[in-house]
Design a protein around this motif. Structure first.
Motif, PDB file in Angstrom:
ATOM      1  N   SER A 145      68.773  23.486 -46.994  1.00 45.16           N
ATOM      2  CA  SER A 145      69.050  24.912 -46.993  1.00 45.16           C
ATOM      3  C   SER A 145      70.480  25.137 -47.441  1.00 45.16           C
ATOM      4  O   SER A 145      71.382  24.349 -47.119  1.00 45.16           O
ATOM      5  N   ARG A 175      75.260  29.257 -47.637  1.00 40.92           N
ATOM      6  CA  ARG A 175      75.778  30.584 -47.942  1.00 40.92           C
ATOM      7  C   ARG A 175      74.653  31.468 -48.455  1.00 40.92           C
ATOM      8  O   ARG A 175      73.669  30.990 -49.019  1.00 40.92           O
ATOM      9  N   ARG A 176      74.810  32.749 -48.234  1.00 47.04           N
ATOM     10  CA  ARG A 176      73.863  33.705 -48.792  1.00 47.04           C
ATOM     11  C   ARG A 176      74.346  34.076 -50.190  1.00 47.04           C
ATOM     12  O   ARG A 176      75.477  34.506 -50.365  1.00 47.04           O
ATOM     13  N   THR A 204      72.942  38.315 -55.100  1.00 41.35           N
ATOM     14  CA  THR A 204      71.846  38.378 -56.062  1.00 41.35           C
ATOM     15  C   THR A 204      72.129  39.405 -57.157  1.00 41.35           C
ATOM     16  O   THR A 204      73.047  40.219 -57.066  1.00 41.35           O
ATOM     17  N   THR A 263      68.475  26.739 -53.865  1.00 40.89           N
ATOM     18  CA  THR A 263      68.366  28.179 -53.628  1.00 40.89           C
ATOM     19  C   THR A 263      66.975  28.695 -53.970  1.00 40.89           C
ATOM     20  O   THR A 263      66.379  29.474 -53.216  1.00 40.89           O
ATOM     21  N   GLU A 320      64.386  28.240 -51.266  1.00 38.85           N
ATOM     22  CA  GLU A 320      64.552  28.893 -49.969  1.00 38.85           C
ATOM     23  C   GLU A 320      63.596  30.074 -49.817  1.00 38.85           C
ATOM     24  O   GLU A 320      63.412  30.863 -50.756  1.00 38.85           O
ATOM     25  N   ARG A 334      63.924  32.893 -48.395  1.00 37.90           N
ATOM     26  CA  ARG A 334      64.512  34.223 -48.574  1.00 37.90           C
ATOM     27  C   ARG A 334      64.561  34.648 -50.045  1.00 37.90           C
ATOM     28  O   ARG A 334      64.686  35.827 -50.355  1.00 37.90           O
ATOM     29  N   TYR A 335      64.477  33.658 -50.963  1.00 39.21           N
ATOM     30  CA  TYR A 335      64.536  33.964 -52.387  1.00 39.21           C
ATOM     31  C   TYR A 335      63.219  33.697 -53.109  1.00 39.21           C
ATOM     32  O   TYR A 335      63.171  33.693 -54.344  1.00 39.21           O
TER      33      TYR A 335
END
Length: 213
Positions: free
Chosen positions: A4, A7-8, A11, A25, A28, A30-31
């Motif tokens: 993972s 950092r976020r 985008t 990334t 993940e 979330r993406y």
């Protein structure tokens, strides 16, 4: 299993990253709904929602290319929102990617990105842009030049305009008539996009058939 990221990612813009960071990334959760691009040490993850204009005009561009190739007996294979990776160097996920010609080999139909080193870059890449339109004309055009596609179209969703480029020797120049689909004019594509604002698919396709036949 991919690690993972710590950092976020910001985008819908280009951020400095390594290839490994890009791959992690994109894995993940979330993406997972995002579209990923990597080039020259930067990545861009697009998470902006896609509206009816993008979805509608995307389908129209596909219909025009598919019907034109059918009537001209041109061998093609279309890929929608598919990832193409040149491992360690660059990656992209165009709205539409099309292999054209007698010699291309169909990639296996699995969930892995298409390996450009094995199957070559798509012959034609198409991006549809609303908020991303200027980036499509700029940084993404450079990406596709470096990737080695032969032709790149950018559709301005707001204006129903197509800006098309022929690419050779890593450089691009604007064109009005396709070279990989000889005889297909951007005027015809734009007329189809304009008609799609008021015509249903059946009416639009009948017009395309009459025009191309």
């Amino acid at each position: 299993m991919a690690r993972s990221t710590t950092r976020r990612i910001q985008t819908d813009t280009w951020v400095k990253a390594t290839w490994e960071e890009f791959i992690v990334t994109m894995d993940e959760p979330r993406y997972e709904e995002g579209r990923g691009y990597f080039d020259n040490g930067y990545m861009r993850i697009e998470m902006a929602p896609l509206g009816a204009g993008h979805g509608r005009q995307n389908s129209v561009a596909i219909d025009v290319v598919g019907l034109f190739a059918t009537f001209r007996n041109i061998r093609i294979a279309k890929f929608i929102n598919c990832s193409f990776y040149k491992t360690g160097v660059r990656g992209c996920q165009p709205d539409v990617a099309i292999y054209v010609g007698a010699d291309f080999k169909l990639p296996p139909q699995n969930n892995s990105p298409i390996d450009v080193d094995l199957f070559g870059p798509p012959t034609l890449a198409i991006e549809l842009g609303a908020s991303s339109f200027q980036d499509d004309l700029g940084a993404k055009r450079l990406l596709y030049e470096r990737l080695g596609v032969s032709e790149y179209w950018v559709v301005n969703v707001a204006d129903k305009q197509v800006v098309a480029f022929a690419i050779a020797a890593g450089r691009s120049g604007q064109i009005q008539v396709s070279g990989v689909l000889p005889g297909l004019t951007m005027t015809l594509v734009e007329e189809a996009l304009e008609r799609s604002q008021i015509e249903d698919d059946s009416t639009l396709i009948r017009w395309l058939v009459d025009t191309l036949n």
